[in-house]
Scaffold this motif. Structure first.
Motif, PDB file in Angstrom:
ATOM      1  N   UNK A 211       0.850  -1.204   0.000  1.00  0.00           N
ATOM      2  CA  UNK A 211       0.000   0.000   0.000  1.00  0.00           C
ATOM      3  C   UNK A 211       0.877   1.243   0.000  1.00  0.00           C
ATOM      4  N   UNK A 212       1.906   1.223   0.827  1.00  0.00           N
ATOM      5  CA  UNK A 212       2.824   2.357   0.889  1.00  0.00           C
ATOM      6  C   UNK A 212       3.824   2.336  -0.258  1.00  0.00           C
ATOM      7  N   UNK A 213       4.376   1.158  -0.540  1.00  0.00           N
ATOM      8  CA  UNK A 213       5.413   1.044  -1.572  1.00  0.00           C
ATOM      9  C   UNK A 213       4.929   1.518  -2.935  1.00  0.00           C
ATOM     10  N   UNK A 214       3.648   1.276  -3.235  1.00  0.00           N
ATOM     11  CA  UNK A 214       3.119   1.620  -4.553  1.00  0.00           C
ATOM     12  C   UNK A 214       2.008   2.679  -4.481  1.00  0.00           C
ATOM     13  N   UNK A 215       1.914   3.364  -3.330  1.00  0.00           N
ATOM     14  CA  UNK A 215       0.978   4.481  -3.142  1.00  0.00           C
ATOM     15  C   UNK A 215      -0.475   4.088  -3.437  1.00  0.00           C
ATOM     16  N   UNK A 216      -0.829   2.857  -3.095  1.00  0.00           N
ATOM     17  CA  UNK A 216      -2.174   2.364  -3.393  1.00  0.00           C
ATOM     18  C   UNK A 216      -3.236   3.066  -2.563  1.00  0.00           C
ATOM     19  N   UNK A 217      -2.833   3.674  -1.451  1.00  0.00           N
ATOM     20  CA  UNK A 217      -3.797   4.399  -0.619  1.00  0.00           C
ATOM     21  C   UNK A 217      -4.388   5.597  -1.348  1.00  0.00           C
ATOM     22  N   UNK A 218      -3.752   6.019  -2.427  1.00  0.00           N
ATOM     23  CA  UNK A 218      -4.284   7.140  -3.202  1.00  0.00           C
ATOM     24  C   UNK A 218      -5.472   6.730  -4.076  1.00  0.00           C
ATOM     25  N   UNK A 219      -5.603   5.424  -4.343  1.00  0.00           N
ATOM     26  CA  UNK A 219      -6.681   4.969  -5.233  1.00  0.00           C
ATOM     27  C   UNK A 219      -7.597   3.930  -4.584  1.00  0.00           C
ATOM     28  N   UNK A 220      -7.160   3.318  -3.498  1.00  0.00           N
ATOM     29  CA  UNK A 220      -7.999   2.348  -2.788  1.00  0.00           C
ATOM     30  C   UNK A 220      -8.673   3.023  -1.604  1.00  0.00           C
ATOM     31  N   UNK A 221      -9.785   2.443  -1.144  1.00  0.00           N
ATOM     32  CA  UNK A 221     -10.464   3.038   0.009  1.00  0.00           C
ATOM     33  C   UNK A 221     -11.090   2.015   0.946  1.00  0.00           C
ATOM     34  N   UNK A 222     -10.909   0.719   0.660  1.00  0.00           N
ATOM     35  CA  UNK A 222     -11.463  -0.316   1.528  1.00  0.00           C
ATOM     36  C   UNK A 222     -10.455  -1.467   1.640  1.00  0.00           C
ATOM     37  N   UNK A 223     -10.249  -1.924   2.865  1.00  0.00           N
ATOM     38  CA  UNK A 223      -9.220  -2.927   3.122  1.00  0.00           C
ATOM     39  C   UNK A 223      -9.808  -4.006   4.030  1.00  0.00           C
ATOM     40  N   UNK A 224      -9.589  -5.262   3.679  1.00  0.00           N
ATOM     41  CA  UNK A 224     -10.095  -6.361   4.491  1.00  0.00           C
ATOM     42  C   UNK A 224      -8.935  -7.191   5.000  1.00  0.00           C
ATOM     43  N   UNK A 225      -8.877  -7.341   6.326  1.00  0.00           N
ATOM     44  CA  UNK A 225      -7.778  -8.018   7.002  1.00  0.00           C
ATOM     45  C   UNK A 225      -8.299  -9.263   7.709  1.00  0.00           C
ATOM     46  N   UNK A 226      -7.537 -10.356   7.626  1.00  0.00           N
ATOM     47  CA  UNK A 226      -7.878 -11.551   8.394  1.00  0.00           C
ATOM     48  C   UNK A 226      -8.236 -12.763   7.572  1.00  0.00           C
ATOM     49  N   UNK A 227      -8.599 -12.580   6.307  1.00  0.00           N
ATOM     50  CA  UNK A 227      -8.891 -13.737   5.458  1.00  0.00           C
ATOM     51  C   UNK A 227      -7.594 -14.473   5.149  1.00  0.00           C
ATOM     52  N   UNK A 285      -9.395   8.684   8.009  1.00  0.00           N
ATOM     53  CA  UNK A 285     -10.855   8.565   8.150  1.00  0.00           C
ATOM     54  C   UNK A 285     -11.558   8.275   6.830  1.00  0.00           C
ATOM     55  N   UNK A 286     -10.861   8.473   5.724  1.00  0.00           N
ATOM     56  CA  UNK A 286     -11.461   8.182   4.427  1.00  0.00           C
ATOM     57  C   UNK A 286     -11.423   6.721   4.050  1.00  0.00           C
ATOM     58  N   UNK A 287     -10.780   5.904   4.878  1.00  0.00           N
ATOM     59  CA  UNK A 287     -10.665   4.473   4.589  1.00  0.00           C
ATOM     60  C   UNK A 287     -11.646   3.649   5.399  1.00  0.00           C
ATOM     61  N   UNK A 288     -12.073   2.546   4.806  1.00  0.00           N
ATOM     62  CA  UNK A 288     -12.823   1.526   5.535  1.00  0.00           C
ATOM     63  C   UNK A 288     -11.886   0.345   5.750  1.00  0.00           C
ATOM     64  N   UNK A 289     -11.655  -0.006   7.004  1.00  0.00           N
ATOM     65  CA  UNK A 289     -10.815  -1.156   7.328  1.00  0.00           C
ATOM     66  C   UNK A 289     -11.682  -2.197   8.005  1.00  0.00           C
ATOM     67  N   UNK A 290     -11.782  -3.347   7.381  1.00  0.00           N
ATOM     68  CA  UNK A 290     -12.637  -4.427   7.875  1.00  0.00           C
ATOM     69  C   UNK A 290     -11.757  -5.507   8.487  1.00  0.00           C
ATOM     70  N   UNK A 291     -11.861  -5.676   9.803  1.00  0.00           N
ATOM     71  CA  UNK A 291     -11.156  -6.752  10.497  1.00  0.00           C
ATOM     72  C   UNK A 291     -12.142  -7.894  10.676  1.00  0.00           C
ATOM     73  N   UNK A 292     -11.971  -8.935   9.894  1.00  0.00           N
ATOM     74  CA  UNK A 292     -12.923 -10.041   9.928  1.00  0.00           C
ATOM     75  C   UNK A 292     -12.953 -10.712  11.297  1.00  0.00           C
ATOM     76  N   UNK A 293     -14.141 -11.041  11.752  1.00  0.00           N
ATOM     77  CA  UNK A 293     -14.289 -11.809  12.988  1.00  0.00           C
ATOM     78  C   UNK A 293     -13.951 -13.264  12.711  1.00  0.00           C
ATOM     79  N   UNK A 294     -13.782 -14.031  13.774  1.00  0.00           N
ATOM     80  CA  UNK A 294     -13.503 -15.464  13.605  1.00  0.00           C
ATOM     81  C   UNK A 294     -14.618 -16.134  12.800  1.00  0.00           C
ATOM     82  N   UNK A 295     -15.844 -15.735  13.051  1.00  0.00           N
ATOM     83  CA  UNK A 295     -16.977 -16.308  12.323  1.00  0.00           C
ATOM     84  C   UNK A 295     -16.918 -15.935  10.840  1.00  0.00           C
ATOM     85  N   UNK A 296     -16.537 -14.706  10.548  1.00  0.00           N
ATOM     86  CA  UNK A 296     -16.472 -14.256   9.158  1.00  0.00           C
ATOM     87  C   UNK A 296     -15.313 -14.899   8.401  1.00  0.00           C
ATOM     88  N   UNK A 297     -14.281 -15.296   9.136  1.00  0.00           N
ATOM     89  CA  UNK A 297     -13.123 -15.925   8.497  1.00  0.00           C
ATOM     90  C   UNK A 297     -13.444 -17.334   8.019  1.00  0.00           C
TER      91      UNK A 297
END
Length: 328
Positions: A211-227, A285-297
């Motif tokens: 995200x930082x190395x390729x400046x993806x935060x300039x074009x992305x706005x939603x991130x899902x973590x945990x899958x 604050x412009x980003x949506x960060x989704x931390x998946x729950x154990x159930x969602x994983x």
């Protein structure tokens, strides 16, 4: 001038010429900007280490940003052909060459408490060496866990991926993305920004350090973590003939600063960069960060497990995975 003085001068000149002849400069090429995590994590520790231990007789000249060839997919062959003595690249860009090595990329293949670089070196001599013809690997490691990096799409379940086009780095992540119901699009990392910005792709599966190395935060706005999306495998390889041609002293110095030692620095550097990057992403604050729950994983894990088990079975490579996790 007497014979003794002449002899002394001759010996001094011979010694000087011997020192000059012994000095070696190695070229190291990669395709990303100097600010990329590879510089601080791998390139600088290697270059600084060999220079210090050789008193400046063994040095590394770095050619970043594709200066010796812009195509990321040709990195390995550049080392084989001697375009550069050392090259850095991603195994996934030429997936067919590294089927066994890329087991470490598979979702769920890296057990908790085990490092990717240890898995690769554990299996290297018996199972993986043949995948590196013409080169002497200096470092092998994996990225932090992959995440979803999306534009205008929130991913909380596999259903959210249906019909989307997702960039992948290689065949392993491609197989997983397809099993999750999306269309995998393989492309080099340098093309991700424009592809996401223009809508050619809807999202990306890669490590969060990108995200930082390729400046993806300039074009992305939603991130899902945990899958469970696996990892990315990297290599740093040296032309075999160039390595063999080094003096015994220079080989020993290079060996001291490479192998598991340098691989650990790479893996730890990627993980640290990922942690810093996600802190920054969460703070925006412009980003949506989704931390998946154990159930969602769970539904992601069910798909990931099936993909991994099928890939291993199709390759007949359970022995390789066992060697990687030191079960043999």
């Amino acid at each position: 001038m007497n014979a003794l003085l002449k002899g002394s001068i001759g010996l001094t000149m011979l010694a000087s010429s011997t020192v000059l002849a012994a000095a070696e400069e190695l070229s190291l090429a990669h395709f990303v900007a100097p600010s990329h995590v590879v510089t601080a994590s791998v390139v600088e520790p290697l270059a600084e280490g060999v220079k210090a231990d050789s008193n400046g007789d063994l040095t590394i000249q770095v050619y970043p940003g594709g200066e010796l060839g812009a195509g990321p997919m040709e990195q390995y062959v550049r080392a084989v052909q001697g375009v550069a003595d050392i090259t850095w690249g991603l195994a996934g860009y030429t997936s067919s060459q590294f089927p066994k090595s890329m087991i470490v990329e598979m979702p769920g293949a890296v057990p908790e408490g085990v490092t990717g670089y240890d898995m690769l070196w554990n299996a290297f001599d018996i199972h993986l060496k043949s995948e590196f013809p013409g080169t002497h690997p200096l470092a092998l490691w994996i990225s932090e866990p992959n995440v979803f990096i999306m534009k205008d799409h929130d991913v909380r379940s596999p259903d959210d991926l249906k019909g989307l086009r997702i960039r992948v780095s290689g065949s392993v992540s491609g197989a997983l993305v397809e099993a999750l119901g999306a269309t995998p699009v393989q492309m080099p990392a340098g093309e991700m920004y424009n592809a996401l910005q223009t809508g050619l792709i809807d999202g990306i599966v890669t490590g969060s350090s990108a995200i930082n190395d390729f400046k993806l935060d300039e074009v992305a706005n939603s991130y899902t973590v945990g899958a469970p999306l696996g990892h990315i495998m990297f290599y740093l390889v040296m032309n075999q003939g160039r390595y063999d041609g080094l003096s015994a002293e220079h080989k020993a110095i290079l060996d001291k600063h490479t192998g598991r030692t340098l691989s650990q620095k790479g893996e730890e550097g990627w993980n640290a960069a990922a942690e810093r990057t996600m802190e920054s992403v969460r703070a925006d604050s412009g980003n949506t960060v989704i931390d998946l729950t154990e159930e969602e994983i769970v539904p992601f894990k069910e798909v990931a497990d099936r993909v991994r088990e099928k890939l291993i079975a199709d390759m007949g490579a359970q022995d390789v995975l066992d060697a990687m996790v030191a079960k043999n």
